[in-house]
Design an enzyme around this catalytic site. Sequence first.
Site, mmCIF file in Angstrom:
data_model
loop_
_atom_site.group_PDB
_atom_site.id
_atom_site.type_symbol
_atom_site.label_atom_id
_atom_site.label_comp_id
_atom_site.label_asym_id
_atom_site.label_seq_id
_atom_site.Cartn_x
_atom_site.Cartn_y
_atom_site.Cartn_z
ATOM 1 N N LYS A 84 0.862 -1.191 0.000
ATOM 2 C CA LYS A 84 0.000 0.000 0.000
ATOM 3 C C LYS A 84 0.894 1.236 0.000
ATOM 4 O O LYS A 84 1.918 1.272 0.694
ATOM 5 C CB LYS A 84 -0.910 -0.020 1.238
ATOM 6 C CG LYS A 84 -1.893 1.146 1.294
ATOM 7 C CD LYS A 84 -2.823 1.021 2.500
ATOM 8 C CE LYS A 84 -3.817 2.181 2.565
ATOM 9 N NZ LYS A 84 -4.741 2.073 3.718
ATOM 10 N N SER A 159 -9.656 2.458 2.861
ATOM 11 C CA SER A 159 -8.724 3.136 1.971
ATOM 12 C C SER A 159 -7.751 2.181 1.280
ATOM 13 O O SER A 159 -7.017 2.604 0.392
ATOM 14 C CB SER A 159 -7.916 4.156 2.787
ATOM 15 O OG SER A 159 -7.098 3.503 3.748
ATOM 16 N N SER A 183 -10.162 0.061 7.237
ATOM 17 C CA SER A 183 -9.620 0.203 5.879
ATOM 18 C C SER A 183 -8.919 -1.027 5.329
ATOM 19 O O SER A 183 -8.529 -1.040 4.164
ATOM 20 C CB SER A 183 -8.669 1.406 5.822
ATOM 21 O OG SER A 183 -9.402 2.599 5.929
#
Length: 517
Positions: A84, A159, A183
């Site tokens: 990420k 996210s 998330s």
Amino acid sequence: MQSSASSRVHELGLRQLSGLLHAKKISCIELTSEFLNRIKTLNPRYNAFITVDHKASLVQAAEADALFASGRAQMLTGIPLAQKDIFCTQGWLTTCGSKMLANFVSPYDAHVVERFKQLGMVSLGKTNMDEFAMGSSNETSFFGAVKNPWDAAYVPGGSSGGSACAVAARMCPAATGTDTGGSIRQPAALCGISGLKPTYGVVSRYGMIAFASSLDQGGPMAKSADDLALLLNAMAGFDARDSTSIERPAEDYARDLNQPIAGLRIGLPREYFSDGVDADVARAIDLAIAEYRKLGCETVDLSLPNTKLSIPVYYVLAPAEASSNLSRFDGVRYGYRAPQYGNLDDMYRKTRAQGFGAEVKRRILIGAYVLSHGYYDAYYFQAQKLRRLIAQDFADAFQKCDVIMGPTTPSTAFRLGEKSGDPVQMYLSDIYTIAANLAGLPGMSIPAGFGDGGRPVGLQIIGDYFSEAKMLNVAHQYQQATDWHLRVPEDSVALASKIPPNIPLPQAGGGLGWGRL
């Protein structure tokens, strides 16, 4: 609508891939090339990756092959994964999905990245995310929205939506994510993969760009609970550079995967099965609970009475911490600086106005307000007291049960843009995940079927502090009895069908030792 056929290397689990590498059926360069080819074909449709560096990935793969040649390869050596874009990665862009950091090349590695490198794992790239991890749909990224691989008209969740999409479309076998209010779990549920948020402090936050420091927690995202256990073994551990890192003996999170779960007490909070859950989601979760009963588990009705306060408490505390953490992005030390300004104050003002997106600005303003003189006691201090009550609800519940289960999200994935104009509706997407962050508890989401539109449903499992091994055992036993976690989005299958197979899947047997490493 979906396929469970497994005929290519990119559809295998981490143990199977490791077995092929150790048996010298494939090389690390071949395996990495397989996934890079898929990213090249699939990413233009889904926008899951912000940065891909083929040359750098192949150099890491060659180094992993050298470890095999020297006899120093470990279980995860040569396994590719995606990071990420919130984790600092030396020599790679680390943008956090923001214009503010669009040109930032990190000079150092996050603790998590260091750990994967030490094992010889290969980075495939940096995945797209909501700007500074603020969002529930992956629509706030400066680099554009990510699309759900089950239906590109829908969001993948946020996210960590880029990581979830990449795993679901088999662009990578695993990825990292972060979970501040859900998330990891929410996008895992909406994309039909498995995701784990560990107990707060189990995985170091060093090198993870901060959003809300008392809530942020890194964790793994992959196809199965088995893969999550192997990844958590690599990620977890004390780090003196993070003052919130917990010093405790190393664990083997895969140790209990095959233990029977008969007699397990599953707590079902009535607040998680209210009218707010869509009927198709409730139906899938009821069937999942029924499957657990077949495995010999008991269910316990219970209440988490302060669950309704989770959203308001979170949206006081998280913006308060964000307003403080993001004050460092001012155009002076690194990142974006407004090209034209009159004086120092003007430079600060224009840099932050131009560098941050609308959702980040909204949360900074909320945070500055609740921390301001005259409002601190009325909002921030009260929210901290309510946070304690929410944690006490869980402590009481775990006197009656071993794990808590319920839907990860109240609905399946929603359309792109459907909730963009209504922040409150967007925030409610995380209504069942936020409480675990406020309490610091571990939580995970695993695939548990499909809703009416053919989009995935996630089953959430919440455990007591440091019970990750038990949770993974509970999830793994369910995945031995079902095949939801093996389903692949047909959209991505059709799109990738013209990619020539880089590696024909070797026949099983012949001493590969799959699953026994």
